[in-house]
Design a protein around this motif. Structure first.
Motif, mmCIF file in Angstrom:
data_model
loop_
_atom_site.group_PDB
_atom_site.id
_atom_site.type_symbol
_atom_site.label_atom_id
_atom_site.label_comp_id
_atom_site.label_asym_id
_atom_site.label_seq_id
_atom_site.Cartn_x
_atom_site.Cartn_y
_atom_site.Cartn_z
ATOM 1 N N VAL A 222 7.797 -12.463 -3.534
ATOM 2 C CA VAL A 222 6.589 -12.776 -2.760
ATOM 3 C C VAL A 222 6.572 -11.974 -1.459
ATOM 4 O O VAL A 222 5.548 -11.386 -1.095
ATOM 5 N N LYS A 223 7.688 -11.931 -0.759
ATOM 6 C CA LYS A 223 7.739 -11.204 0.517
ATOM 7 C C LYS A 223 7.623 -9.695 0.309
ATOM 8 O O LYS A 223 7.018 -8.993 1.124
ATOM 9 N N LYS A 224 8.194 -9.182 -0.787
ATOM 10 C CA LYS A 224 8.038 -7.751 -1.098
ATOM 11 C C LYS A 224 6.564 -7.431 -1.346
ATOM 12 O O LYS A 224 6.058 -6.407 -0.888
ATOM 13 N N ALA A 225 5.875 -8.311 -2.069
ATOM 14 C CA ALA A 225 4.440 -8.118 -2.319
ATOM 15 C C ALA A 225 3.668 -8.167 -0.997
ATOM 16 O O ALA A 225 2.778 -7.345 -0.757
ATOM 17 N N GLN A 226 3.995 -9.134 -0.151
ATOM 18 C CA GLN A 226 3.348 -9.246 1.157
ATOM 19 C C GLN A 226 3.497 -7.943 1.942
ATOM 20 O O GLN A 226 2.516 -7.389 2.457
ATOM 21 N N ASP A 227 4.718 -7.446 2.030
ATOM 22 C CA ASP A 227 4.975 -6.226 2.792
ATOM 23 C C ASP A 227 4.249 -5.032 2.188
ATOM 24 O O ASP A 227 3.702 -4.194 2.924
ATOM 25 N N LEU A 228 4.223 -4.937 0.870
ATOM 26 C CA LEU A 228 3.540 -3.829 0.209
ATOM 27 C C LEU A 228 2.043 -3.875 0.493
ATOM 28 O O LEU A 228 1.424 -2.862 0.844
ATOM 29 N N TRP A 229 1.435 -5.044 0.343
ATOM 30 C CA TRP A 229 -0.007 -5.172 0.608
ATOM 31 C C TRP A 229 -0.326 -4.863 2.067
ATOM 32 O O TRP A 229 -1.371 -4.283 2.369
ATOM 33 N N ASN A 230 0.550 -5.226 2.991
ATOM 34 C CA ASN A 230 0.287 -4.950 4.405
ATOM 35 C C ASN A 230 0.336 -3.461 4.743
ATOM 36 O O ASN A 230 -0.129 -3.072 5.810
ATOM 37 N N THR A 231 0.836 -2.615 3.844
ATOM 38 C CA THR A 231 0.757 -1.172 4.066
ATOM 39 C C THR A 231 -0.669 -0.670 3.872
ATOM 40 O O THR A 231 -1.008 0.407 4.347
ATOM 41 N N GLN A 232 -1.469 -1.411 3.121
ATOM 42 C CA GLN A 232 -2.849 -1.049 2.802
ATOM 43 C C GLN A 232 -2.929 0.330 2.143
ATOM 44 O O GLN A 232 -3.863 1.086 2.361
ATOM 45 N N ASN A 233 -1.950 0.634 1.292
ATOM 46 C CA ASN A 233 -1.925 1.884 0.541
ATOM 47 C C ASN A 233 -2.265 1.560 -0.917
ATOM 48 O O ASN A 233 -1.394 1.107 -1.672
ATOM 49 N N PRO A 234 -3.531 1.767 -1.314
ATOM 50 C CA PRO A 234 -3.967 1.345 -2.648
ATOM 51 C C PRO A 234 -3.166 1.961 -3.795
ATOM 52 O O PRO A 234 -2.898 1.276 -4.789
ATOM 53 N N ILE A 235 -2.767 3.201 -3.674
ATOM 54 C CA ILE A 235 -2.014 3.862 -4.753
ATOM 55 C C ILE A 235 -0.639 3.229 -4.903
ATOM 56 O O ILE A 235 -0.221 2.871 -6.006
ATOM 57 N N ASN A 236 0.072 3.060 -3.790
ATOM 58 C CA ASN A 236 1.404 2.449 -3.856
ATOM 59 C C ASN A 236 1.338 1.001 -4.323
ATOM 60 O O ASN A 236 2.176 0.564 -5.113
ATOM 61 N N VAL A 237 0.354 0.254 -3.847
ATOM 62 C CA VAL A 237 0.216 -1.136 -4.265
ATOM 63 C C VAL A 237 -0.060 -1.196 -5.766
ATOM 64 O O VAL A 237 0.540 -2.007 -6.476
ATOM 65 N N SER A 238 -0.928 -0.337 -6.257
ATOM 66 C CA SER A 238 -1.288 -0.380 -7.684
ATOM 67 C C SER A 238 -0.089 -0.107 -8.592
ATOM 68 O O SER A 238 -0.061 -0.582 -9.732
ATOM 69 N N LYS A 239 0.909 0.597 -8.101
ATOM 70 C CA LYS A 239 2.100 0.899 -8.905
ATOM 71 C C LYS A 239 2.975 -0.340 -9.160
ATOM 72 O O LYS A 239 3.840 -0.309 -10.024
ATOM 73 N N ALA A 240 2.727 -1.418 -8.420
ATOM 74 C CA ALA A 240 3.477 -2.667 -8.635
ATOM 75 C C ALA A 240 2.941 -3.443 -9.833
ATOM 76 O O ALA A 240 3.495 -4.480 -10.189
ATOM 77 N N TYR A 241 1.892 -2.929 -10.463
ATOM 78 C CA TYR A 241 1.232 -3.583 -11.594
ATOM 79 C C TYR A 241 1.393 -2.719 -12.840
ATOM 80 O O TYR A 241 1.503 -1.497 -12.753
#
Length: 151
Positions: free
Chosen positions: A16-35
Motif C-alpha cells: 500500500v505504501k509503495k503504491a502511495q509513493d508511486l502515485w505521488n510521483t504523478q508519473n503516468p508511465i511509471n505508475v502504469s507499469k505497476a499494472y
C-alpha cells in the motif's frame, strides 16, 4: 521482502505504501507499469483496460488535479487482494484551482508477479479551504492525524 502474493499483513502494508509513493510521483508511465498489460479498472464511473489506457487516464487526471498529495492506508487483505482507504488533496484546474479532497476506497486484485490485475475505485470529492488542508507542502503525509470521523 517480496511484494508478491500471498500477502501477509506486513507485505500488504508495504504494498500500500509503495503504491502511495508511486502515485505521488504523478508519473503516468511509471505508475502504469505497476499494472498488468491487461489490467481492468473502474475509477468512479470510468471503465478502462490495459496499461496504455491507464497511462492516458492518469495523464488527464494529473493535468486536472494540480498539487496532488495522496495517502493510502491498508483496510483489509487476503492472499492476493488488498482493500485500501485513501484521501488525496488537489487543486482543480477545471474549477478555478479550488482545493478539493477526495475520500475513497479501492479494492485491488494481484497477479502472481505482484502487479495489479484489477483495480476498483470509489471516491467522492469535497471542496475544502486552504485552512482545512491536511497535506500542505513539507508535511509528512503519513504522520497527519486523520480522525475517525474521516476514516
Amino acid at each position: 521482502m517480496s511484494l508478491t502474493p500471498p500477502f501477509t499483513e506486513e507485505i500488504a502494508r508495504e504494498k500500500v505504501k509503495k503504491a502511495q509513493d508511486l502515485w505521488n510521483t504523478q508519473n503516468p508511465i511509471n505508475v502504469s507499469k505497476a499494472y498488468t498489460e491487461d489490467t481492468i479498472w473502474r475509477n468512479r464511473s470510468t471503465f478502462l483496460s490495459g496499461q496504455e489506457s491507464v497511462a492516458e487516464f492518469l495523464t488527464a487526471k494529473w493535468d486536472k488535479e494540480k498539487n496532488y498529495r495522496l495517502r493510502k492506508e491498508l483496510f483489509a487483505f487476503s492472499d492476493n487482494k488488498i482493500a485500501v482507504q485513501f484521501w488525496y488533496e488537489y487543486q482543480d484546474s477545471h474549477d478555478g484551482m479550488k482545493w478539493k479532497r477526495c475520500y475513497g476506497l479501492e479494492d485491488w486484485t494481484f497477479a502472481v508477479d505482484g502487479r495489479m490485475r484489477k483495480r476498483q475505485m470509489s471516491g467522492n470529492d469535497v471542496e475544502i479551504s486552504e485552512e482545512e488542508r491536511w497535506f500542505k507542502d513539507g508535511v509528512d503525509i503519513n504522520s497527519v492525524n486523520i480522525s475517525e470521523a474521516h476514516w
